[in-house]
Write a protein that holds these residues in place. Sequence first.
Motif, mmCIF file in Angstrom:
data_model
loop_
_atom_site.group_PDB
_atom_site.id
_atom_site.type_symbol
_atom_site.label_atom_id
_atom_site.label_comp_id
_atom_site.label_asym_id
_atom_site.label_seq_id
_atom_site.Cartn_x
_atom_site.Cartn_y
_atom_site.Cartn_z
ATOM 1 N N GLY A 85 11.507 7.231 -6.863
ATOM 2 C CA GLY A 85 10.269 6.669 -6.338
ATOM 3 C C GLY A 85 9.663 5.610 -7.250
ATOM 4 N N ALA A 86 9.819 5.801 -8.552
ATOM 5 C CA ALA A 86 9.225 4.855 -9.500
ATOM 6 C C ALA A 86 9.784 3.456 -9.325
ATOM 7 C CB ALA A 86 9.454 5.331 -10.927
ATOM 8 N N ARG A 87 11.022 3.363 -8.828
ATOM 9 C CA ARG A 87 11.595 2.032 -8.586
ATOM 10 C C ARG A 87 10.811 1.296 -7.505
ATOM 11 N NH1 ARG A 87 17.693 3.517 -7.773
ATOM 12 N NH2 ARG A 87 17.530 5.305 -9.143
ATOM 13 N N SER A 145 -1.229 1.937 -11.341
ATOM 14 C CA SER A 145 -2.626 2.092 -10.950
ATOM 15 C C SER A 145 -3.505 1.113 -11.714
ATOM 16 C CB SER A 145 -3.084 3.529 -11.162
ATOM 17 O OG SER A 145 -3.262 3.796 -12.517
ATOM 18 N N TRP A 146 -3.130 0.811 -12.974
ATOM 19 C CA TRP A 146 -3.936 -0.159 -13.733
ATOM 20 C C TRP A 146 -3.718 -1.562 -13.200
ATOM 21 C CZ3 TRP A 146 -7.740 1.820 -16.340
ATOM 22 C CH2 TRP A 146 -7.637 3.127 -16.788
ATOM 23 N N ASP A 147 -2.493 -1.859 -12.748
ATOM 24 C CA ASP A 147 -2.247 -3.170 -12.128
ATOM 25 C C ASP A 147 -3.080 -3.333 -10.876
ATOM 26 O OD1 ASP A 147 -0.554 -3.918 -14.047
ATOM 27 O OD2 ASP A 147 1.292 -3.572 -12.926
ATOM 28 N N LYS A 164 0.822 -1.193 0.000
ATOM 29 C CA LYS A 164 0.000 0.000 0.000
ATOM 30 C C LYS A 164 0.873 1.266 0.000
ATOM 31 C CE LYS A 164 -4.610 0.717 1.682
ATOM 32 N NZ LYS A 164 -5.552 0.577 2.770
ATOM 33 N N ALA A 165 1.989 1.194 0.732
ATOM 34 C CA ALA A 165 2.885 2.350 0.770
ATOM 35 C C ALA A 165 3.348 2.686 -0.637
ATOM 36 C CB ALA A 165 4.076 2.063 1.658
ATOM 37 N N SER A 166 3.645 1.635 -1.404
ATOM 38 C CA SER A 166 4.114 1.872 -2.769
ATOM 39 C C SER A 166 3.008 2.464 -3.626
ATOM 40 C CB SER A 166 4.637 0.565 -3.340
ATOM 41 O OG SER A 166 4.107 0.314 -4.588
ATOM 42 N N PHE A 167 1.754 2.030 -3.362
ATOM 43 C CA PHE A 167 0.638 2.587 -4.129
ATOM 44 C C PHE A 167 0.422 4.058 -3.798
ATOM 45 C CE2 PHE A 167 -3.877 3.321 -5.031
ATOM 46 C CZ PHE A 167 -3.893 2.953 -6.356
ATOM 47 N N TYR A 168 0.544 4.382 -2.491
ATOM 48 C CA TYR A 168 0.380 5.779 -2.078
ATOM 49 C C TYR A 168 1.483 6.649 -2.673
ATOM 50 C CZ TYR A 168 -3.191 4.669 1.422
ATOM 51 O OH TYR A 168 -4.332 4.282 2.038
ATOM 52 N N LEU A 169 2.705 6.123 -2.632
ATOM 53 C CA LEU A 169 3.826 6.866 -3.218
ATOM 54 C C LEU A 169 3.570 7.089 -4.703
ATOM 55 C CD1 LEU A 169 6.706 8.009 -3.018
ATOM 56 C CD2 LEU A 169 7.549 5.726 -3.494
ATOM 57 N N GLY A 170 3.049 6.016 -5.356
ATOM 58 C CA GLY A 170 2.710 6.136 -6.770
ATOM 59 C C GLY A 170 1.692 7.231 -7.011
ATOM 60 N N GLN A 171 0.772 7.379 -6.060
ATOM 61 C CA GLN A 171 -0.252 8.413 -6.217
ATOM 62 C C GLN A 171 0.367 9.808 -6.219
ATOM 63 O OE1 GLN A 171 -3.322 7.835 -6.893
ATOM 64 N NE2 GLN A 171 -4.509 9.624 -6.341
ATOM 65 N N ILE A 172 1.340 10.021 -5.307
ATOM 66 C CA ILE A 172 2.042 11.316 -5.302
ATOM 67 C C ILE A 172 2.673 11.567 -6.666
ATOM 68 C CG2 ILE A 172 3.899 12.669 -4.262
ATOM 69 C CD1 ILE A 172 3.700 11.009 -1.797
ATOM 70 N N LEU A 175 8.682 18.421 -26.915
ATOM 71 C CA LEU A 175 7.628 17.450 -27.132
ATOM 72 C C LEU A 175 8.229 16.068 -27.004
ATOM 73 C CD1 LEU A 175 5.669 18.708 -30.240
ATOM 74 C CD2 LEU A 175 4.766 18.305 -27.980
ATOM 75 N N SER A 176 7.628 15.228 -26.156
ATOM 76 C CA SER A 176 8.146 13.874 -26.094
ATOM 77 C C SER A 176 7.072 12.940 -25.575
ATOM 78 C CB SER A 176 9.382 13.800 -25.193
ATOM 79 O OG SER A 176 8.983 13.991 -23.858
ATOM 80 N N TYR A 177 7.334 11.648 -25.684
ATOM 81 C CA TYR A 177 6.427 10.665 -25.093
ATOM 82 C C TYR A 177 6.721 10.588 -23.607
ATOM 83 C CZ TYR A 177 5.724 9.428 -29.933
ATOM 84 O OH TYR A 177 5.438 9.480 -31.259
ATOM 85 N N GLN A 178 5.805 9.989 -22.869
ATOM 86 C CA GLN A 178 6.048 9.806 -21.436
ATOM 87 C C GLN A 178 7.286 8.925 -21.257
ATOM 88 O OE1 GLN A 178 4.634 11.035 -18.845
ATOM 89 N NE2 GLN A 178 2.493 11.493 -19.259
ATOM 90 N N ASN A 179 8.170 9.322 -20.344
ATOM 91 C CA ASN A 179 9.378 8.517 -20.182
ATOM 92 C C ASN A 179 9.094 7.259 -19.369
ATOM 93 O OD1 ASN A 179 9.515 9.147 -17.436
ATOM 94 N ND2 ASN A 179 10.456 11.098 -17.936
ATOM 95 N N GLN A 180 10.108 6.406 -19.273
ATOM 96 C CA GLN A 180 9.884 5.072 -18.703
ATOM 97 C C GLN A 180 9.363 5.121 -17.273
ATOM 98 O OE1 GLN A 180 10.078 1.967 -19.958
ATOM 99 N NE2 GLN A 180 10.377 2.811 -21.982
ATOM 100 N N SER A 181 9.945 5.991 -16.444
ATOM 101 C CA SER A 181 9.525 5.953 -15.048
ATOM 102 C C SER A 181 8.095 6.465 -14.891
ATOM 103 C CB SER A 181 10.492 6.733 -14.171
ATOM 104 O OG SER A 181 10.381 8.094 -14.424
ATOM 105 N N ASN A 182 7.669 7.384 -15.774
ATOM 106 C CA ASN A 182 6.271 7.802 -15.716
ATOM 107 C C ASN A 182 5.349 6.673 -16.138
ATOM 108 O OD1 ASN A 182 7.166 10.248 -14.977
ATOM 109 N ND2 ASN A 182 6.262 11.389 -16.665
ATOM 110 N N GLN A 183 5.808 5.890 -17.106
ATOM 111 C CA GLN A 183 4.969 4.775 -17.545
ATOM 112 C C GLN A 183 4.830 3.735 -16.448
ATOM 113 O OE1 GLN A 183 5.167 3.410 -21.418
ATOM 114 N NE2 GLN A 183 5.529 5.420 -22.287
ATOM 115 N N VAL A 184 5.898 3.582 -15.632
ATOM 116 C CA VAL A 184 5.820 2.638 -14.515
ATOM 117 C C VAL A 184 4.710 3.045 -13.560
ATOM 118 C CG1 VAL A 184 7.017 1.804 -12.459
ATOM 119 C CG2 VAL A 184 8.224 1.941 -14.609
#
Lengths: 340, 138
Positions: free
Chosen positions: A300-302, B51-53, A236-244, B37-46
Amino acid sequence: METTKTIINYTHRQAGHCESGATSNLFKFYGLDISEPMAFGIGNGLYFSYIPFLKIMFAPMISFRNLPNTVFRRATQYLGIEATVIKKIKDPKEAMAMLDRNLEQGIPTGMQVGVFQLTFFPPEYRQHYNMHNLVAFGKEGNLYHISDTVMEFPQVLTYDDLLRVRYAGGAFAPQGKMYWINNLKPGIDIKPAIIKGIKKTVYEMIGIPFPLIGVKGLKWMARDLKKWPKKHGNEKASFYLGQILRMAEDFGTGGAGFRYIYGAFLKEAGELFGNHTELLEAADIMGKTANKWREFTYIGARNCKNRSKPEEDYGMLSDMLMGIAQNEEIVYRKLEKIKF
Amino acid sequence: MKESIDKSEHPDDVPGYCYNRELFYGFDKERGFTRELSYQNQSNQVIIRQSWDALEKRLEQVQEAVRSGNVSPIVYYMEKMLMELPMLSAYMGLNRLRVRWHMTPAGFRRLKPPMLERYARLFEITVEELKKPGFMNK
């Protein structure tokens, strides 16, 4: 069948943020050359609030932007431009008829819409997010020509689709809100408007005596971030961080939760005021802070990718966010002291 | 900094999407503020992917609950449309308690055809699909 065709000669320009992009494009249509960052800065687009007890999309509510329609309303107010904003139209058919009348008179009209059923939008973005803005600039039979600043090219929407997105439900429902400019006289002096805009933003970021808004809210969130893994578990922490991170980087923010756009505004303002040293310095710090935001996203994305086993320590992320908050505070304190 | 992280930390196993370029701002010391102008980078796609996962995971749990007869298919379609109870009741124009009653199997069984049709129209499916979702046949 005879099809009516009215297309206004409106230039679609892509922008980082939907509402300030629409505002800037509308101003440019009427001959006032204001860039997107300028419209964003004058209209107080910058904001932060963190409301942990309100859950939106199963995570705490975090907002990097002001309430919908603030940018357009305040920008026109500060610049002294006659504009009409209709907040709520009860009858959907009447709302569409009003739009048709405007288009016939050659007035490009901005609207607030929900994203979920917006057919031309990238599927990944289609969530129940009701604070999106677009401008209609033409009608051809059943089709409306739409300029959406997130998209690279102008789009079309059918009557039914447009009606549906204008009456999307949920939080901050658009309720058919629409806005347009009535009259724009040439020779507007934008300097006083810039001063007003900066003062208001500074007040909203450090002046409001409530701990969850502005820089104080950012610090509160940084302290909470440290506790999430223990309190809610890693998943859940990772999901919340993802939300930020989602709120900061996606949904058309121009990157780093509007900090880049605001920095660009400060720089432009500094140049306009005859290379005002303090404003330029503030712009510089804002730019560096925005870069830190982006770094924060990368790291954070990691954690968002590897959900159950965090790669990065949440304490480290929290310290990073705290550093960002302190940097931002320096900028606002600097702006507060400037005497124009 | 951007490139090194892009290449080393995020291998290309993330399903990227690239049909709309967006405008991104940037800042560096020499050039000041930049727009590109660019596509979303990898970390944004993660983080979008995340959220979809999470949605898929919730959907699986709801499917299990519908199969075992704990909740009605309305819950499944509500989750599928990314809705929550307040939003669903607002879209339907019904009281929340009433929608909650429809979410129970007993309440769902007693639904009259007009109401079923209203739900089906909202979820953009047929009444048969609403009564028996596709995953039940497997």
